[in-house]
Design an enzyme around this catalytic site. Structure first.
Site, mmCIF file in Angstrom:
data_model
loop_
_atom_site.group_PDB
_atom_site.id
_atom_site.type_symbol
_atom_site.label_atom_id
_atom_site.label_comp_id
_atom_site.label_asym_id
_atom_site.label_seq_id
_atom_site.Cartn_x
_atom_site.Cartn_y
_atom_site.Cartn_z
ATOM 1 N N GLU A 164 0.790 -1.237 0.000
ATOM 2 C CA GLU A 164 0.000 0.000 0.000
ATOM 3 C C GLU A 164 0.823 1.288 0.000
ATOM 4 O OE1 GLU A 164 -2.700 -0.472 3.306
ATOM 5 O OE2 GLU A 164 -3.371 -2.414 2.606
ATOM 6 N N GLU A 271 -6.052 -11.052 -0.684
ATOM 7 C CA GLU A 271 -6.850 -10.801 0.535
ATOM 8 C C GLU A 271 -8.336 -10.765 0.199
ATOM 9 O OE1 GLU A 271 -5.383 -7.342 2.670
ATOM 10 O OE2 GLU A 271 -3.328 -7.744 2.081
#
Ligand code: 9MR
Length: 366
Positions: A164, A271
């Site tokens: 991220e 995820e």
């Protein structure tokens, strides 16, 4: 053969292999009774699940071993939990997950080596409490990555090296994290180099969410392209896959897979969950949207979730030559990181009693 004789043969055969509906779908099959997610997908990609050490006992553990062939530590290998003080590593939880994966011959993904969240505060400060220099921070990052990657190199086949690092706002490229503030973008390339030096065989990923948002995807694409062109050891992109009943679209998902693999990178969904609430990421509400206070898993949630999962797995199967793994973020609706803010979520294939939801059968009957 007379009718009686053929019936005698047909009945035991159908008991063994299952009955087909007029659409050809097997509705009950003895031979399928022990077939699980990982078996249905054995010619496609490994199917993983994010776990905590507590789930490695009892009923959760039985479901994990039956259905999945890959594991990710939900939190135990992140920098804060595993390296709480400079001179102090906490291995117990991560070791228990690694041992479980080995015992059950499951693949193990490492998650993650460098992230703005769950980073310990000591990392960025000296003894006086002042912010450290870029040199000190990169040295600390190197020490951390080298120690953790080497410890698990016989267990872990690949790592989310940087997580991220790209900002969600269209006008901002990199996330203004402590890493970025102190080091600039260089920390990203360095993290990959340190991981590669520690385990040259490990498959190294950049991992992010909202990877189907065209503007964010373009930034990620530019960043990983630049890394590749500079000879940095990056081998894959992780699409986190915190999706919801209204996102992503088929077209954007296909485009993300195609764009990243066009750079010669593996793609994994790292995820996966599908929130039953409308929202852009992980069921978070779009600004101004009414907060949904429903507490039960209703048909109005189930139907669009089934459609979304069917679409997602259809696209993933079509792209099996580009996809090297699909991991669910949590095991069953009993516990999900999406619970909270006064509402329960139901984003997975198994219900709160760990039973297969209808959507499970949508995912495996293809
Ligand atoms: O599921 C994780 C949750 O238990 C933690 O509290 C949280 C901390 O930020 O991280 C969650 O996992 C995140 C993952 O590591 C990176 N992508 C987003 C996931 C959901 O927040």
């Amino acid at each position: 053969m007379n009718t009686f004789k053929s019936l005698l043969i047909a009945i035991p055969i159908s008991l063994l292999f299952g009955f087909c509906t007029s659409s050809g779908r097997i509705i009950q099959s003895k031979s399928n009774a022990t077939k699980a997610l990982k078996d249905y997908y054995k010619d496609y990609f490994p199917i993983g699940v994010a776990v905590t050490p507590r789930m490695l006992h009892g009923e959760d553990s039985a479901l994990i071993v039956t259905q999945f062939n890959s594991l990710t530590a939900e939190n135990a290998m992140k920098m804060g939990p595993i390296h709480p003080r400079e001179s102090d590593y906490y291995w117990k939880d991560a070791d228990s997950i690694a041992a479980f994966a080995k015992k059950h011959s499951m693949r193990l993904r490492g998650h993650n080596l460098c992230w703005h969240a769950q980073a310990p505060s000591w990392m960025f400060k000296n003894e006086k409490g002042d912010t450290v220099s870029k040199e000190v921070l990169l040295q600390r990052l190197k020490d951390h990555i080298t120690t953790v990657v080497k410890r698990y190199k016989d267990y872990i086949y690949g790592w989310d090296v940087v997580n991220e690092a790209i900002d969600d706002r269209d006008s901002v490229f990199y996330r203004y994290s402590a890493w970025y503030k102190i080091c600039g973008e260089e920390f990203i390339a360095k993290a990959f180099e340190y991981a590669h030096a520690a385990d040259p065989k490990a498959v190294l990923f950049y991992n992010d969410y909202n990877t189907e948002n065209p503007k964010k995807r373009e930034k990620i694409y530019q960043m990983v392209k630049k890394l590749k062109e500079a000879g940095i050891p990056i081998h894959g992109v992780g699409l986190q896959g915190h999706w919801s009943i209204n996102n992503p679209s088929k077209e954007e998902l296909e485009k993300s897979i195609q764009m990243f693999s066009s750079l010669g990178l593996q793609v994994q969904v790292t995820e996966l969950d599908v929130s039953v609430y409308a929202g852009r990421q992980g069921g978070q509400l779009i600004q101004g949207q009414r907060r949904d206070t429903a507490t039960g898993f209703t048909a109005a949630m189930e139907e669009p979730q089934r459609e979304k999962y069917k679409m997602i797995f259809g696209i993933l199967r079509q792209n099996k030559n580009k996809i090297t793994g699909v991991t669910f973020w949590n095991l069953s609706d009993r516990y999900t990181w999406l619970d909270g803010r006064g509402r329960k979520n139901y984003p997975l294939l198994f219900d709160v009693n760990r039973k297969s939801k209808k959507v499970y059968w949508d995912v495996v009957n293809f």
